[in-house]
Write a protein that holds these residues in place. Sequence first.
Motif, PDB file in Angstrom:
ATOM      1  N   SER A   1       0.825  -1.212   0.000  1.00  0.00           N
ATOM      2  CA  SER A   1       0.000   0.000   0.000  1.00  0.00           C
ATOM      3  C   SER A   1       0.862   1.267   0.000  1.00  0.00           C
ATOM      4  CB  SER A   1      -0.941   0.006   1.220  1.00  0.00           C
ATOM      5  OG  SER A   1      -0.193  -0.108   2.423  1.00  0.00           O
ATOM      6  N   LYS A   2       2.094   1.183   0.544  1.00  0.00           N
ATOM      7  CA  LYS A   2       3.000   2.327   0.511  1.00  0.00           C
ATOM      8  C   LYS A   2       3.922   2.268  -0.707  1.00  0.00           C
ATOM      9  CE  LYS A   2       2.937   2.847   5.541  1.00  0.00           C
ATOM     10  NZ  LYS A   2       3.713   2.801   6.804  1.00  0.00           N
ATOM     11  N   TYR A   3       4.328   1.043  -1.069  1.00  0.00           N
ATOM     12  CA  TYR A   3       5.237   0.887  -2.203  1.00  0.00           C
ATOM     13  C   TYR A   3       4.589   1.326  -3.518  1.00  0.00           C
ATOM     14  CZ  TYR A   3       8.127  -1.408  -5.731  1.00  0.00           C
ATOM     15  OH  TYR A   3       8.902  -1.672  -6.833  1.00  0.00           O
ATOM     16  N   VAL A   4       3.287   1.061  -3.636  1.00  0.00           N
ATOM     17  CA  VAL A   4       2.604   1.362  -4.901  1.00  0.00           C
ATOM     18  C   VAL A   4       2.656   2.864  -5.227  1.00  0.00           C
ATOM     19  CG1 VAL A   4       0.304   1.718  -3.882  1.00  0.00           C
ATOM     20  CG2 VAL A   4       0.510   0.861  -6.236  1.00  0.00           C
ATOM     21  N   LEU A   5       2.797   3.692  -4.189  1.00  0.00           N
ATOM     22  CA  LEU A   5       2.844   5.138  -4.407  1.00  0.00           C
ATOM     23  C   LEU A   5       4.150   5.585  -5.042  1.00  0.00           C
ATOM     24  CD1 LEU A   5       1.242   6.242  -1.030  1.00  0.00           C
ATOM     25  CD2 LEU A   5       0.162   6.168  -3.286  1.00  0.00           C
ATOM     26  N   THR A   6       5.179   4.711  -4.991  1.00  0.00           N
ATOM     27  CA  THR A   6       6.463   5.048  -5.612  1.00  0.00           C
ATOM     28  C   THR A   6       6.477   4.671  -7.093  1.00  0.00           C
ATOM     29  OG1 THR A   6       7.492   2.896  -5.116  1.00  0.00           O
ATOM     30  CG2 THR A   6       7.605   4.602  -3.411  1.00  0.00           C
ATOM     31  N   LEU A   7       5.453   3.954  -7.527  1.00  0.00           N
ATOM     32  CA  LEU A   7       5.379   3.537  -8.927  1.00  0.00           C
ATOM     33  C   LEU A   7       4.810   4.668  -9.789  1.00  0.00           C
ATOM     34  CD1 LEU A   7       3.909  -0.072  -8.421  1.00  0.00           C
ATOM     35  CD2 LEU A   7       6.305   0.575  -8.759  1.00  0.00           C
ATOM     36  N   PRO A   8       5.127   4.649 -11.076  1.00  0.00           N
ATOM     37  CA  PRO A   8       4.619   5.710 -11.973  1.00  0.00           C
ATOM     38  C   PRO A   8       3.142   5.512 -12.337  1.00  0.00           C
ATOM     39  CG  PRO A   8       5.915   4.147 -13.215  1.00  0.00           C
ATOM     40  CD  PRO A   8       6.052   3.722 -11.771  1.00  0.00           C
ATOM     41  N   VAL A   9       2.290   5.504 -11.327  1.00  0.00           N
ATOM     42  CA  VAL A   9       0.843   5.385 -11.562  1.00  0.00           C
ATOM     43  C   VAL A   9       0.133   6.484 -10.777  1.00  0.00           C
ATOM     44  CG1 VAL A   9       0.808   2.912 -11.998  1.00  0.00           C
ATOM     45  CG2 VAL A   9       0.615   3.730  -9.666  1.00  0.00           C
ATOM     46  N   LYS A  10      -0.938   6.971 -11.304  1.00  0.00           N
ATOM     47  CA  LYS A  10      -1.717   7.997 -10.623  1.00  0.00           C
ATOM     48  C   LYS A  10      -2.478   7.381  -9.466  1.00  0.00           C
ATOM     49  CE  LYS A  10      -2.413  10.863 -14.741  1.00  0.00           C
ATOM     50  NZ  LYS A  10      -3.404  11.451 -15.663  1.00  0.00           N
ATOM     51  N   ARG A  11      -2.663   8.176  -8.414  1.00  0.00           N
ATOM     52  CA  ARG A  11      -3.382   7.671  -7.245  1.00  0.00           C
ATOM     53  C   ARG A  11      -4.811   7.264  -7.590  1.00  0.00           C
ATOM     54  NH1 ARG A  11      -1.735  10.457  -1.531  1.00  0.00           N
ATOM     55  NH2 ARG A  11       0.522  10.204  -1.735  1.00  0.00           N
ATOM     56  N   GLU A  12      -5.437   8.034  -8.463  1.00  0.00           N
ATOM     57  CA  GLU A  12      -6.804   7.686  -8.817  1.00  0.00           C
ATOM     58  C   GLU A  12      -6.876   6.334  -9.530  1.00  0.00           C
ATOM     59  OE1 GLU A  12      -7.263  11.259 -11.236  1.00  0.00           O
ATOM     60  OE2 GLU A  12      -7.877   9.924 -12.861  1.00  0.00           O
ATOM     61  N   ARG A  13      -5.775   5.959 -10.212  1.00  0.00           N
ATOM     62  CA  ARG A  13      -5.751   4.666 -10.887  1.00  0.00           C
ATOM     63  C   ARG A  13      -5.694   3.524  -9.856  1.00  0.00           C
ATOM     64  NH1 ARG A  13      -4.804   3.578 -16.137  1.00  0.00           N
ATOM     65  NH2 ARG A  13      -5.773   5.623 -16.315  1.00  0.00           N
ATOM     66  N   VAL A  14      -5.001   3.748  -8.732  1.00  0.00           N
ATOM     67  CA  VAL A  14      -4.934   2.743  -7.668  1.00  0.00           C
ATOM     68  C   VAL A  14      -6.346   2.493  -7.115  1.00  0.00           C
ATOM     69  CG1 VAL A  14      -4.017   2.203  -5.375  1.00  0.00           C
ATOM     70  CG2 VAL A  14      -2.568   3.364  -7.055  1.00  0.00           C
ATOM     71  N   VAL A  15      -7.058   3.586  -6.832  1.00  0.00           N
ATOM     72  CA  VAL A  15      -8.429   3.465  -6.323  1.00  0.00           C
ATOM     73  C   VAL A  15      -9.326   2.789  -7.355  1.00  0.00           C
ATOM     74  CG1 VAL A  15     -10.452   4.747  -5.529  1.00  0.00           C
ATOM     75  CG2 VAL A  15      -8.159   5.498  -4.868  1.00  0.00           C
ATOM     76  N   GLN A  16      -9.144   3.181  -8.607  1.00  0.00           N
ATOM     77  CA  GLN A  16      -9.963   2.620  -9.686  1.00  0.00           C
ATOM     78  C   GLN A  16      -9.818   1.108  -9.772  1.00  0.00           C
ATOM     79  OE1 GLN A  16      -8.843   4.042 -13.572  1.00  0.00           O
ATOM     80  NE2 GLN A  16     -10.875   3.720 -14.409  1.00  0.00           N
ATOM     81  N   THR A  17      -8.576   0.622  -9.644  1.00  0.00           N
ATOM     82  CA  THR A  17      -8.358  -0.828  -9.740  1.00  0.00           C
ATOM     83  C   THR A  17      -8.962  -1.565  -8.550  1.00  0.00           C
ATOM     84  OG1 THR A  17      -6.157  -0.537  -8.741  1.00  0.00           O
ATOM     85  CG2 THR A  17      -6.275  -0.670 -11.130  1.00  0.00           C
ATOM     86  N   HIS A  18      -8.955  -0.940  -7.368  1.00  0.00           N
ATOM     87  CA  HIS A  18      -9.586  -1.584  -6.215  1.00  0.00           C
ATOM     88  C   HIS A  18     -11.082  -1.754  -6.450  1.00  0.00           C
ATOM     89  CE1 HIS A  18      -6.161  -0.468  -3.267  1.00  0.00           C
ATOM     90  NE2 HIS A  18      -6.119  -1.742  -3.549  1.00  0.00           N
ATOM     91  N   TYR A  19     -11.736  -0.712  -6.939  1.00  0.00           N
ATOM     92  CA  TYR A  19     -13.178  -0.794  -7.206  1.00  0.00           C
ATOM     93  C   TYR A  19     -13.468  -1.768  -8.352  1.00  0.00           C
ATOM     94  CZ  TYR A  19     -14.871   2.820  -4.032  1.00  0.00           C
ATOM     95  OH  TYR A  19     -15.222   3.525  -2.906  1.00  0.00           O
ATOM     96  N   LEU A  20     -12.603  -1.753  -9.352  1.00  0.00           N
ATOM     97  CA  LEU A  20     -12.805  -2.657 -10.489  1.00  0.00           C
ATOM     98  C   LEU A  20     -12.643  -4.108 -10.046  1.00  0.00           C
ATOM     99  CD1 LEU A  20     -13.330  -2.900 -13.504  1.00  0.00           C
ATOM    100  CD2 LEU A  20     -10.869  -2.640 -13.911  1.00  0.00           C
ATOM    101  N   PHE A  21     -11.640  -4.364  -9.221  1.00  0.00           N
ATOM    102  CA  PHE A  21     -11.424  -5.727  -8.732  1.00  0.00           C
ATOM    103  C   PHE A  21     -12.606  -6.177  -7.869  1.00  0.00           C
ATOM    104  CE2 PHE A  21      -9.470  -8.881  -5.829  1.00  0.00           C
ATOM    105  CZ  PHE A  21      -8.944  -9.750  -6.777  1.00  0.00           C
ATOM    106  N   PHE A  22     -13.125  -5.268  -7.046  1.00  0.00           N
ATOM    107  CA  PHE A  22     -14.301  -5.567  -6.229  1.00  0.00           C
ATOM    108  C   PHE A  22     -15.476  -5.965  -7.124  1.00  0.00           C
ATOM    109  CE2 PHE A  22     -18.169  -4.395  -3.955  1.00  0.00           C
ATOM    110  CZ  PHE A  22     -17.951  -4.918  -2.693  1.00  0.00           C
TER     111      PHE A  22
END
Length: 215
Positions: A67-88
């Motif tokens: 959850s902390k490491y993913v923020l160092t990756l070249p991805v937008k924060r909104e994309r992280v949230v989007q994938t959580h909702y999509l996976f759900f």
Amino acid sequence: MKGLILNQYYSVEKSIWGYAILGFILSMVLVFFENPAFQRVAAFFPVAFMASVALEVLQQEAKSGWSKYVLTLPVKRERVVQTHYLFFGMITFLGLLITCITYLLAQLLFGIELSISYVYSLMNILGITFTMGFISYPLTYILGTEKAGVVAMTGFGAGIGLFFLSALIFELLPVKAFQGMNLDLLFSLSFMTINFILFIISYIVSIQVYKRKEF
């Protein structure tokens, strides 16, 4: 996005297939009783199990430090949230698919006729599942992924509580206003639709919370 979703899948892979098999077996056993009350519960298990697995992802990400490491990756924060909702949504759909397969097998192989209450129950559990989602995701982002387990249980309790509260309020409404309508269908469809709308709203809220979150 594909990589993020795959990461979520592999973090709970064993739980997904374990609960999928357990949900299918429990659902089939309950269907054999040919009792409307049991059939309502039969529709409940696969979807509820899958939704709980989707929320388990947040706990696994906190434990592993992802959850902390993913923020160092070249991805937008909104994309992280989007994938959580999509996976759900994807995992919940898998639970729905298992429920439909149970329905078809019961009819085609064993000649068991399922009552219409099975369909109503399916809409109710989808409504409860959306409640779990719209409470758990924004609350987890606010409190931190370390609290994901407690938040998930809170979301489940809130889903059940909201369902019974909605049923009570519906019972108190003037019946004359709904004369000629299928009340069970009206309640189940309304409950599912309203909670789906709240789930969509929570997605927007979660993005805003996650963007402002300091880790």
